[in-house]
Design a protein around this motif. Sequence first.
Motif, PDB file in Angstrom:
ATOM      1  N   HIS A 208       0.844  -1.201   0.000  1.00  0.00           N
ATOM      2  CA  HIS A 208       0.000   0.000   0.000  1.00  0.00           C
ATOM      3  C   HIS A 208       0.880   1.252   0.000  1.00  0.00           C
ATOM      4  CE1 HIS A 208      -2.374  -3.233   1.905  1.00  0.00           C
ATOM      5  NE2 HIS A 208      -3.434  -2.652   1.373  1.00  0.00           N
ATOM      6  N   SER A 209       1.937   1.195   0.804  1.00  0.00           N
ATOM      7  CA  SER A 209       2.849   2.347   0.880  1.00  0.00           C
ATOM      8  C   SER A 209       3.682   2.483  -0.381  1.00  0.00           C
ATOM      9  CB  SER A 209       3.752   2.214   2.110  1.00  0.00           C
ATOM     10  OG  SER A 209       2.987   2.298   3.300  1.00  0.00           O
ATOM     11  N   VAL A 210       4.055   1.362  -0.988  1.00  0.00           N
ATOM     12  CA  VAL A 210       4.761   1.428  -2.271  1.00  0.00           C
ATOM     13  C   VAL A 210       3.856   2.086  -3.313  1.00  0.00           C
ATOM     14  CG1 VAL A 210       5.848   0.096  -4.117  1.00  0.00           C
ATOM     15  CG2 VAL A 210       6.134  -0.627  -1.731  1.00  0.00           C
ATOM     16  N   ALA A 211       2.585   1.659  -3.333  1.00  0.00           N
ATOM     17  CA  ALA A 211       1.633   2.234  -4.291  1.00  0.00           C
ATOM     18  C   ALA A 211       1.484   3.730  -4.073  1.00  0.00           C
ATOM     19  CB  ALA A 211       0.282   1.538  -4.159  1.00  0.00           C
ATOM     20  N   PHE A 223     -10.145  -6.892  -3.885  1.00  0.00           N
ATOM     21  CA  PHE A 223     -10.737  -5.790  -3.115  1.00  0.00           C
ATOM     22  C   PHE A 223      -9.842  -4.563  -2.941  1.00  0.00           C
ATOM     23  CE2 PHE A 223     -12.318  -9.838  -1.156  1.00  0.00           C
ATOM     24  CZ  PHE A 223     -13.512  -9.866  -1.864  1.00  0.00           C
ATOM     25  N   THR A 224      -8.546  -4.680  -3.154  1.00  0.00           N
ATOM     26  CA  THR A 224      -7.617  -3.568  -2.962  1.00  0.00           C
ATOM     27  C   THR A 224      -6.723  -3.468  -4.190  1.00  0.00           C
ATOM     28  OG1 THR A 224      -7.596  -4.054  -0.592  1.00  0.00           O
ATOM     29  CG2 THR A 224      -5.935  -2.532  -1.399  1.00  0.00           C
ATOM     30  N   PRO A 225      -6.593  -2.283  -4.800  1.00  0.00           N
ATOM     31  CA  PRO A 225      -5.840  -2.150  -6.064  1.00  0.00           C
ATOM     32  C   PRO A 225      -4.327  -2.120  -5.854  1.00  0.00           C
ATOM     33  CG  PRO A 225      -6.717  -0.026  -5.427  1.00  0.00           C
ATOM     34  CD  PRO A 225      -7.255  -1.012  -4.423  1.00  0.00           C
ATOM     35  N   LEU A 226      -3.790  -3.252  -5.410  1.00  0.00           N
ATOM     36  CA  LEU A 226      -2.374  -3.316  -5.057  1.00  0.00           C
ATOM     37  C   LEU A 226      -1.519  -3.940  -6.154  1.00  0.00           C
ATOM     38  CD1 LEU A 226      -2.133  -4.521  -1.348  1.00  0.00           C
ATOM     39  CD2 LEU A 226      -1.835  -2.229  -2.255  1.00  0.00           C
ATOM     40  N   PRO A 227      -0.364  -3.346  -6.425  1.00  0.00           N
ATOM     41  CA  PRO A 227       0.691  -4.067  -7.139  1.00  0.00           C
ATOM     42  C   PRO A 227       1.643  -4.643  -6.074  1.00  0.00           C
ATOM     43  CG  PRO A 227       1.135  -1.701  -7.154  1.00  0.00           C
ATOM     44  CD  PRO A 227      -0.055  -1.928  -6.259  1.00  0.00           C
ATOM     45  N   LEU A 313       2.154   7.490   8.179  1.00  0.00           N
ATOM     46  CA  LEU A 313       1.476   8.722   8.597  1.00  0.00           C
ATOM     47  C   LEU A 313       1.301   9.686   7.435  1.00  0.00           C
ATOM     48  CD1 LEU A 313       2.878   9.592  12.146  1.00  0.00           C
ATOM     49  CD2 LEU A 313       0.498   9.186  11.525  1.00  0.00           C
ATOM     50  N   MET A 314       2.296   9.758   6.553  1.00  0.00           N
ATOM     51  CA  MET A 314       2.169  10.628   5.381  1.00  0.00           C
ATOM     52  C   MET A 314       1.010  10.163   4.510  1.00  0.00           C
ATOM     53  SD  MET A 314       6.171  10.974   4.244  1.00  0.00           S
ATOM     54  CE  MET A 314       7.468  11.296   5.443  1.00  0.00           C
ATOM     55  N   GLN A 315       0.919   8.882   4.305  1.00  0.00           N
ATOM     56  CA  GLN A 315      -0.114   8.284   3.469  1.00  0.00           C
ATOM     57  C   GLN A 315      -1.498   8.493   4.066  1.00  0.00           C
ATOM     58  OE1 GLN A 315       0.865   4.188   2.719  1.00  0.00           O
ATOM     59  NE2 GLN A 315      -1.270   3.599   2.496  1.00  0.00           N
ATOM     60  N   ALA A 316      -1.577   8.436   5.402  1.00  0.00           N
ATOM     61  CA  ALA A 316      -2.876   8.538   6.077  1.00  0.00           C
ATOM     62  C   ALA A 316      -3.466   9.941   5.987  1.00  0.00           C
ATOM     63  CB  ALA A 316      -2.738   8.127   7.540  1.00  0.00           C
ATOM     64  N   SER A 492      -6.435   0.541   0.583  1.00  0.00           N
ATOM     65  CA  SER A 492      -7.093  -0.373   1.509  1.00  0.00           C
ATOM     66  C   SER A 492      -8.242   0.295   2.249  1.00  0.00           C
ATOM     67  CB  SER A 492      -6.095  -0.905   2.534  1.00  0.00           C
ATOM     68  OG  SER A 492      -6.746  -1.726   3.480  1.00  0.00           O
ATOM     69  N   VAL A 493      -9.335  -0.438   2.398  1.00  0.00           N
ATOM     70  CA  VAL A 493     -10.453   0.058   3.185  1.00  0.00           C
ATOM     71  C   VAL A 493     -10.129  -0.006   4.684  1.00  0.00           C
ATOM     72  CG1 VAL A 493     -11.706  -2.119   3.524  1.00  0.00           C
ATOM     73  CG2 VAL A 493     -12.987   0.014   3.241  1.00  0.00           C
TER      74      VAL A 493
END
Length: 610
Positions: A208-211, A223-227, A313-316, A492-493
């Motif tokens: 998620h953080s890489v994305a 359910f989550t658009p992850l690479p 935290l940056m992502q959030a 992610s939800v």
Amino acid sequence: MFEAKFQTFSDAAAPSLGTARLKLLRAELERRGLDGFIVPRADAHQNEYVPPCDERLAWLTGFTGSAGVAVVLRDKAAIVVDGRYTLQAADQVDTASFEVVPLAETTPERWLEKNLPTGARFGYDPWLITVDGERKLRQSVAAAGGTLAAVEGNPVDAVWTDRPAAPLAPVMLREAALAGEAAADKIARVQAALAEQKLDALVISDPHSVAWIFNIRGGDVAFTPLPLSWALVPKEGRPTLFVDGRKLSNTARDALAQVAEIAEPALLERAVEMIAGSGATLRLDQATAPALLAARIEAAGGKVSSGPSPVALMQAAKNAAELAGMRAAHLRDGAALARFLAWFDAEAPKGALTEIDAVAALETFRRETGALKDVSFPTISGAGPNGAIVHYRVTEATNRAIHPGELFLIDSGAQYEDGTTDVTRTIAVGVPTPEMRDRFTRVLKGHMAIARAVFPLGTSGAQLDPFARQFLWAAGLDFEHGTGHGVGAYLSVHEGPARISKLGTVPLARGMVLSNEPGYYKTGAYGIRLENLEIVVDGPAVEGAEKTLLAFETLTLAPFDRRVIETALLTADEIAWLDAYHARVLASVGPLVDETTRIWLHAATAPLGR
């Protein structure tokens, strides 16, 4: 009429093959000189949803829940699951071969300590266990008088002859208008945090953080658009993105190459060792990083700093573009929800609808927006007593008709390219009882207490959590889950690190998006949960205030069922808030729906009055 395109309802509990597969695994363990092995429901990133090739626990035991651990010894085996899955595990697992152990009674580590023979050699896959998990495992094995051994190559994979291939969904570049910040700027922010924390490099193990940092999305898990991917960010210089090159189009590769080196995931270990070889300190995310990487760093002469990733935290804290996308997604989703609720109100009293019918209908209304990418999690659709099962998942075997006189709980969400949604409504079918109205209203009062909260900068979710429970507590009632979790922007939800919970220690910050979902569950009778998503925003200007204040802006646009509200239990301020919220729902969503739905919406959002 409706088709559940994005979710299937197979029981996945065909007659268990656990006995035969357990025999194969034990033979492989004996070949390797191992007396036992641990099989977590996990991939190398500790993702909530994992690709089929990483569903080792399901393959071995037949258990398809999202959390569980199997411990296999020469003469016994157990699967440890939490309270959500005790009944499901008993139905799906061959209990002649696996003991089903509730997590409330014992942990996998305690079970292992009690059952591992003295002198036994116990194996684990260091890609699937975190640093903290390895420490706990080592302590348990040592207490039992055994030896812990990291294995190279998972023994389950060696006997899983028809194991699916790893996913290769294409990596998609996120539009600048939706991302709101260039990848280069995000990388610079992360590197500044590394310098401040005196760290030489960061291993990003959470996809998620890489994305987020590289402004990419994918489709490797449900359910989550992850690479599925990794990244290594030094405090200076270019980071490296480790991703299977077959996922990259020429356009994606060219864009990513402007900000990072691109390498195959198999080269991650060597890259980590090279940095560690100079005595560098590398941060590993304590929640997601595999123990194997810590071992590689230390063996190469580096130092491991295990702690939270500065990216989280940056992502959030969403930027203006991300929040604009979330608002647009919720407006679109609100129109689909209104269509569903109007349809449900017309059809449910006839007594022919089932839980699966409701899921299929809601997914269809969302699909008809033309923007739906996927649902954001498997829809929870619980009628009557099934609504009291907090994480209920309807299957063909459990599918229940929705009867008049019951409450119906539906918890669902959607993934749109501009945002992620998550919403729960509890709906009366027919006339609710006085007790239902009382409990519903107490939950609603707690929901409004969170939505209306004004709090100082630095307040944690744990400090806000009692706001949601106070009216239930006053009646000797409560609910056994957190009040809210973080939500990503087309990610992610369930996003950390902040949450509204008894365990929520991270301070809330502007731009965070969290759910607000108190509930009440009467076992065998009904369940109530009312969920909106909220943005943390600047609080009101207060004359003489000595603290910077924050508040919530409600994102979700869907009416609460007025028929289950006991108005006498509400204060004038609560009624005013609810009337204003419903007026906003009508004004925002009304122009986007058909005439039949609009007529229903006018009635559903009418002022409560006194």
